[in-house]
Design a protein around this motif. Structure first.
Motif, PDB file in Angstrom:
ATOM      1  N   ARG A  67      -2.822  -3.858   9.647  1.00 18.32           N
ATOM      2  CA  ARG A  67      -2.746  -4.171   8.222  1.00 18.32           C
ATOM      3  C   ARG A  67      -3.679  -3.267   7.409  1.00 18.32           C
ATOM      4  NH1 ARG A  67      -4.842  -8.081   4.366  1.00 18.32           N
ATOM      5  NH2 ARG A  67      -6.572  -8.545   5.749  1.00 18.32           N
ATOM      6  N   ILE A  68      -4.888  -3.069   7.921  1.00 19.04           N
ATOM      7  CA  ILE A  68      -5.848  -2.234   7.209  1.00 19.04           C
ATOM      8  C   ILE A  68      -5.385  -0.780   7.184  1.00 19.04           C
ATOM      9  CG2 ILE A  68      -8.214  -1.337   7.245  1.00 19.04           C
ATOM     10  CD1 ILE A  68      -8.997  -4.033   8.573  1.00 19.04           C
ATOM     11  N   LEU A  69      -4.939  -0.312   8.345  1.00 17.20           N
ATOM     12  CA  LEU A  69      -4.550   1.100   8.452  1.00 17.20           C
ATOM     13  C   LEU A  69      -3.108   1.345   8.014  1.00 17.20           C
ATOM     14  CD1 LEU A  69      -6.237   1.988  11.861  1.00 17.20           C
ATOM     15  CD2 LEU A  69      -7.137   2.246   9.546  1.00 17.20           C
ATOM     16  N   GLY A  70      -2.464   0.292   7.528  1.00 16.76           N
ATOM     17  CA  GLY A  70      -1.083   0.442   7.080  1.00 16.76           C
ATOM     18  C   GLY A  70      -0.933   1.395   5.907  1.00 16.76           C
ATOM     19  N   PHE A  71      -2.041   1.590   5.164  1.00 14.56           N
ATOM     20  CA  PHE A  71      -1.992   2.501   4.019  1.00 14.56           C
ATOM     21  C   PHE A  71      -2.321   3.945   4.401  1.00 14.56           C
ATOM     22  CE2 PHE A  71      -2.495  -1.499   1.677  1.00 14.56           C
ATOM     23  CZ  PHE A  71      -1.527  -1.329   0.697  1.00 14.56           C
ATOM     24  N   LEU A  72      -2.706   4.171   5.671  1.00 17.07           N
ATOM     25  CA  LEU A  72      -3.023   5.545   6.075  1.00 17.07           C
ATOM     26  C   LEU A  72      -1.854   6.514   5.893  1.00 17.07           C
ATOM     27  CD1 LEU A  72      -5.337   5.449   9.228  1.00 17.07           C
ATOM     28  CD2 LEU A  72      -5.861   6.189   6.911  1.00 17.07           C
ATOM     29  N   PRO A  73      -0.607   6.091   6.212  1.00 17.37           N
ATOM     30  CA  PRO A  73       0.503   7.014   5.946  1.00 17.37           C
ATOM     31  C   PRO A  73       0.607   7.416   4.476  1.00 17.37           C
ATOM     32  CG  PRO A  73       1.217   5.267   7.423  1.00 17.37           C
ATOM     33  CD  PRO A  73      -0.152   4.895   6.941  1.00 17.37           C
ATOM     34  N   ASP A  74       0.327   6.463   3.559  1.00 17.55           N
ATOM     35  CA  ASP A  74       0.340   6.803   2.131  1.00 17.55           C
ATOM     36  C   ASP A  74      -0.787   7.774   1.804  1.00 17.55           C
ATOM     37  OD1 ASP A  74       2.492   5.143   1.676  1.00 17.55           O
ATOM     38  OD2 ASP A  74       1.261   3.420   1.125  1.00 17.55           O
ATOM     39  N   LEU A  75      -1.966   7.525   2.389  1.00 15.07           N
ATOM     40  CA  LEU A  75      -3.091   8.421   2.151  1.00 15.07           C
ATOM     41  C   LEU A  75      -2.775   9.815   2.676  1.00 15.07           C
ATOM     42  CD1 LEU A  75      -5.988   8.011   0.967  1.00 15.07           C
ATOM     43  CD2 LEU A  75      -6.804   7.908   3.319  1.00 15.07           C
ATOM     44  N   HIS A  76      -2.172   9.847   3.879  1.00 12.70           N
ATOM     45  CA  HIS A  76      -1.774  11.134   4.466  1.00 12.70           C
ATOM     46  C   HIS A  76      -0.743  11.835   3.580  1.00 12.70           C
ATOM     47  CE1 HIS A  76      -0.551  14.097   7.464  1.00 12.70           C
ATOM     48  NE2 HIS A  76       0.701  13.710   7.276  1.00 12.70           N
ATOM     49  N   LYS A  77       0.189  11.053   3.062  1.00  8.03           N
ATOM     50  CA  LYS A  77       1.240  11.614   2.207  1.00  8.03           C
ATOM     51  C   LYS A  77       0.651  12.244   0.949  1.00  8.03           C
ATOM     52  CE  LYS A  77       4.990  10.074  -0.790  1.00  8.03           C
ATOM     53  NZ  LYS A  77       5.722   8.885  -1.284  1.00  8.03           N
ATOM     54  N   HIS A  78      -0.281  11.504   0.283  1.00  4.92           N
ATOM     55  CA  HIS A  78      -0.883  12.040  -0.946  1.00  4.92           C
ATOM     56  C   HIS A  78      -1.721  13.270  -0.643  1.00  4.92           C
ATOM     57  CE1 HIS A  78       0.696   8.599  -2.883  1.00  4.92           C
ATOM     58  NE2 HIS A  78      -0.216   7.745  -2.474  1.00  4.92           N
ATOM     59  N   GLY A  79      -2.486  13.215   0.463  1.00  2.00           N
ATOM     60  CA  GLY A  79      -3.289  14.366   0.827  1.00  2.00           C
ATOM     61  C   GLY A  79      -2.432  15.578   1.157  1.00  2.00           C
TER      62      GLY A  79
END
Length: 565
Positions: free
Chosen positions: A228-240
Motif C-alpha cells: 500500500r505504501i509503495l503503491g505510489f512508487l510507479p507514479d513517482l517513477h513515471k513522473h521522474g
C-alpha cells in the motif's frame, strides 16, 4: 453568531505564498549573486574579443603578449566570480530554507488541530522538509536565469558590431533555442508539482504505518501495508521518467540547434572573410559568440530549478492558507470556573455535529458528558478546551468568551487530557511539565494523578528519556492527566481514564471529585461509576442536549441506561 474579540492578524498568518515573496526574502544575497553572475557573463563576452585580437596580433606579427595577459586576467576573474557565486547561492538557499521551514512549522503549530485537519502528517513533513528546500531555490534561480540572458543578448549585439549579417544568422538559430526552452519550462513545471505531490502521498502513508506498526504486526498485514505504501512508487517513477524525457528531449533539440547556429555564423563569416569585410580574429570571435549565444540551451538546468521552486512554493502556499488560531487580549476575572455554551453549533462536512447547545454549568462542579458514539461528546470537550471554535454561538468561562482570552490566560486556566495522549518532550518529567515550572509542581501533579507510582520505578525516574520508558496505555493516560493537572480553573478530560484499571480509575475519580482547588471538571466518559460520582451529567444525543441532571435521576430512563450498554 460567534463572538470575535481578537488581537488582530498575527505575523505567521501572512506567510510567503508566492514566488516573488520567497525570492525577495533572499534580498541580502541576491545582489551579490546577480553581480557575480553578470560579471561572469561580462567575462564570457569579453574573452572572445580579446582572443580574436590575439589571433589578429599573431597573424600581423604584432605584440600579442598584452592580449594574452588580458585573457589570463579575464579567466582568473571568471573563476573568482564562479567561486563567489557558488558560495552565495548555497548560503542563500540554506538561509531561505531555514526561514521557510520556521514559518511553515509555525503555521502548522498555530493552525491547531482544526487548521491542519485536511493534511496528512506525513504530507506536512514532506512539505516542510523537502518542498521547502526546493522552494528556497527561487531567488538564486531567478537571478541566474536573468543573468544568463546577458550572453546571448550581448553576443547578438557584438556580432552586429562585427558584421550585421553575422547577427542575422545568429538570431535565426537563437529563436529556435528559445522555443525549445519555453516548451521545456511549461512541461517541467507540471511534472515537478506531480512528483512532489506523489512524494507527499508516500510520506503520509509511511507516517500512518509507523504510527500503527503494532496493529499491523499483530494483524499479520505487513506485506499488504508495504504494498500500500509503495503503491505510489510507479507514479513517482513515471513522473521522474517523464521529467528526464523532457530534459533529454530539450537537451537533444538544443544540441542540434547549437551546432546549426555555429555553422550558420561560420558560413556567413567565411564569406565575409573572403570578401575582406572581417578579419581572421573577428571570425574567431564570431564563432565563440555563436557558441556562447546558442548555449542558451544550458539553461535547462536553471529552468528545472525554477520549476521545482514553483512547485514547492505552491505546496507551501497551501500550508500558509491555514487560518491560525488567534487569541484576544482579555484576562479572566476572579470566578469559580463557570462554563457556558450559548447557542453553540458546529458543522461537519455533511451535517451538524453539535446543534444549538445551551448549557450553563456551575463553577467547581464535576460534570460528566455521556452519550452514544457520534453524539458530539468530544466536540463539546474540544470547544470547552478551545481546540476548535464553533460556527455559531460562543463558549464562555466565567462570563468571558474564551476566544477573547489571551493565549497565556487561556492555557493557564484550562487543562486538557485525552484518551490517547501524545507525550512530548525529552524525558518523562518533560512530558508532565515542559515549561520548567519546577520539580515541586511536577511532582505534585504526578502524585495527584497517581503517575508517581510508576514513574518512581523507572530507571532514571523523572529523568528517564521517553523512548526508554515503556508504558501501558493507562500509564500514558496518567501522564496526560498529570500534564493537565496544574490548570487553575477548568479541567477537560476527554475519555482520559478509559485505559486505567478499575482501582486506579476509582482513585483518580475520587481525587477529581474531592478536588481541593474546586476547579470545574468536564469529563467525557463511558463508565457508569464516573457518571455516578459526578455532580451533573450532560446527556448528548445526535449532537443535541437530551437532558442535564444527576446520574440518579437520569438512570430512570431506559434510553440513558442503554448508553452504558
Amino acid at each position: 453568531m460567534t463572538t470575535s474579540l481578537r488581537s488582530g492578524p498575527v505575523a505567521y498568518g501572512n506567510g510567503p505564498a508566492s514566488f516573488g515573496a520567497v525570492a525577495r526574502h533572499a534580498r541580502g544575497w541576491l545582489p551579490l549573486i546577480g553581480l557575480t553572475a553578470l560579471a561572469g557573463s561580462g567575462v564570457a563576452l569579453a574573452l572572445p574579443s580579446v582572443l580574436g585580437h590575439s589571433v589578429d596580433a599573431i597573424v600581423a606579427g604584432d605584440n600579442y603578449g598584452k592580449w594574452f595577459t588580458i585573457a589570463a586576467a579575464l579567466i582568473t576573474t571568471g573563476i573568482f566570480c564562479s567561486l563567489i557565486d557558488a558560495f552565495a547561492g548555497t548560503a542563500c538557499v540554506a538561509g531561505t530554507t531555514a526561514w521557510l521551514r520556521h514559518r511553515l512549522v509555525s503555521q502548522v503549530v498555530n493552525g491547531g488541530p482544526e487548521g491542519t485537519r485536511e493534511f496528512d502528517p506525513g504530507d506536512l513533513v514532506s512539505r516542510v522538509s523537502g518542498n521547502a528546500s526546493d522552494a528556497a531555490q527561487a531567488g538564486p534561480a531567478a537571478v541566474t536565469t536573468v543573468a544568463a540572458m546577458a550572453p546571448p543578448i550581448g553576443s547578438l549585439v557584438l556580432l552586429a558590431l562585427i558584421d550585421p549579417w553575422l547577427a542575422v544568422a545568429f538570431f535565426g538559430g537563437v529563436i529556435l533555442v528559445i522555443g525549445v526552452l519555453f516548451v521545456f519550462a511549461r512541461r517541467t513545471a507540471e511534472l515537478s508539482l506531480a512528483y512532489q505531490e506523489t512524494q507527499g502521498r508516500i510520506s503520509a502513508l509511511l507516517t500512518e504505518a509507523v504510527a500503527g506498526l503494532r496493529t499491523i504486526s499483530s494483524a499479520g498485514t505487513t506485506a499488504r501495508e508495504e504494498r500500500r505504501i509503495l503503491g505510489f512508487l510507479p507514479d513517482l517513477h513515471k513522473h521522474g521518467l517523464e521529467t528526464w524525457k523532457v530534459l533529454a528531449r530539450s537537451g537533444a533539440q538544443a544540441a542540434i540547434v547549437g551546432p546549426l547556429v555555429l555553422v550558420a555564423v561560420l558560413a556567413v563569416g567565411g564569406l565575409q572573410l573572403v570578401d575582406g569585410h572581417i578579419t581572421a580574429g573577428e571570425l574567431f570571435a564570431a564563432s565563440q559568440y555563436a557558441v556562447l549565444g546558442a548555449g542558451l540551451g544550458s539553461l535547462t538546468g536553471v529552468i528545472g530549478e525554477i520549476a521545482r521552486a514553483r512547485a514547492g512554493i505552491q505546496r507551501a502556499a497551501e500550508v500558509f492558507a491555514i487560518t491560525p488560531v488567534t487569541h484576544g487580549l482579555l484576562q479572566l476575572p476572579p470566578g469559580p470556573g463557570r462554563l457556558t455554551f450559548d447557542g453553540v453549533t458546529v458543522f461537519g462536512e455533511e451535517s451538524a455535529l453539535l446543534q444549538d447547545v445551551h448549557l450553563d454549568l456551575p463553577g467547581g462542579a464535576t460534570v460528566a458528558v455521556v452519550g452514544p458514539s457520534g453524539a458530539g461528546k468530544s466536540i463539546l470537550a474540544g470547544l470547552a478546551a478551545r481546540l476548535r471554535d464553533p460556527h455559531f454561538g460562543q463558549v464562555l468561562l466565567d462570563g468571558v468568551p474564551i476566544q477573547a482570552l489571551n493565549r497565556q490566560a487561556l492555557r493557564t486556566a484550562v487543562g486538557c487530557a485525552f484518551e490517547r495522549p501524545t507525550l512530548v518532550g525529552t524525558t518523562v518529567g518533560d512530558a508532565i511539565s515542559h515549561d520548567a515550572v519546577g520539580p515541586v509542581r511536577t511532582l505534585a501533579a504526578a502524585r495527584a494523578t497517581h503517575a508517581h507510582d510508576f514513574v518512581s520505578r523507572l530507571p532514571e525516574g523523572y529523568f528517564t528519556p521517553l523512548p526508554k520508558a515503556p508504558m501501558s496505555g493507562g500509564e500514558r493516560q496518567r501522564l496526560g492527566l498529570a500534564r493537565a493537572w496544574p490548570a487553575s480553573r477548568l479541567l477537560v478530560l476527554d475519555d482520559a481514564t478509559s485505559s486505567l484499571d478499575t482501582a486506579t480509575e476509582m482513585q483518580i475519580s475520587k481525587t477529581l471529585t474531592e478536588d481541593r482547588h474546586r476547579r470545574t471538571r468536564l469529563i467525557v466518559t463511558h463508565r457508569t461509576a464516573t457518571a455516578a460520582r459526578a455532580d451533573l451529567v450532560v446527556w448528548l444525543e445526535n449532537g443535541r442536549v437530551r437532558a442535564v441532571d444527576t446520574h440518579q435521576e437520569l438512570w430512570q430512563h431506559a434510553d440513558y441506561r442503554e448508553v452504558f450498554g
